[in-house]
Design a protein around this motif. Sequence first.
Motif, PDB file in Angstrom:
ATOM      1  N   PHE A 121      35.534  32.032  41.329  1.00  0.00           N
ATOM      2  CA  PHE A 121      35.048  33.194  40.215  1.00  0.00           C
ATOM      3  C   PHE A 121      34.098  32.481  39.324  1.00  0.00           C
ATOM      4  CE2 PHE A 121      38.905  34.408  42.044  1.00  0.00           C
ATOM      5  CZ  PHE A 121      38.862  35.731  42.513  1.00  0.00           C
ATOM      6  N   THR A 151      46.069  31.580  34.979  1.00  0.00           N
ATOM      7  CA  THR A 151      45.186  32.562  34.232  1.00  0.00           C
ATOM      8  C   THR A 151      45.481  32.343  32.738  1.00  0.00           C
ATOM      9  OG1 THR A 151      44.418  34.748  33.925  1.00  0.00           O
ATOM     10  CG2 THR A 151      46.737  34.639  34.504  1.00  0.00           C
ATOM     11  N   TYR A 167      37.716  40.994  39.203  1.00  0.00           N
ATOM     12  CA  TYR A 167      37.418  39.825  39.928  1.00  0.00           C
ATOM     13  C   TYR A 167      36.518  40.145  40.966  1.00  0.00           C
ATOM     14  CZ  TYR A 167      41.385  37.403  37.740  1.00  0.00           C
ATOM     15  OH  TYR A 167      42.306  36.918  36.732  1.00  0.00           O
TER      16      TYR A 167
END
Length: 179
Positions: A121, A151, A167
């Motif tokens: 990502f 995270t 996401y």
Amino acid sequence: MNSLIVVLSSMLYCLPGSGRSAESYAQRLPSSDTTAVNVQQSTPNHSVINPAELITYAQSFKGVPYKYASADPEKGFDCSGFVLYVFKHFNVNVPRSSSAFAKIGKRVTLDEAQPGDIILFTGPKSGTTRAVGHVGIVTEGGTTISFIHATSGKAYSVIETAMTPHYRKRFVKIVRVLS
């Protein structure tokens, strides 16, 4: 890496190395009917790694706190440190930095994603740039992609997350490093 083998009432349980010593586990075990043995983990044959074993091992770290620049379960993990630690357990070399994951493995589509693949990502504050800034491990493929990652968001720990719209907007690609 050490593993702890625990025998409870003739049942055998193996707790994979988590950075904790066998003695720390043994101190928490009832003294009657229990035997704890510290065993060196053998070097397994890594020509074929069972993705389910990799996912189970990764899931054993759920709740470990987020810690920037760390790949140590005793202190915490950042996203790439977590992925590195899990794959290193299976003798699979992966990069330490999230951006370096863009240069490894075989690219696969979201539809082809399988447990054990690495999902990439953009960082949470990357703006218009599409540079990789966050990584996780796919735990469920197909139409309901989910992944486990460390995270720095609200949970601030290792969690398993579904591919939410948040996401999906940050999604860059999936790479496969397991054969």
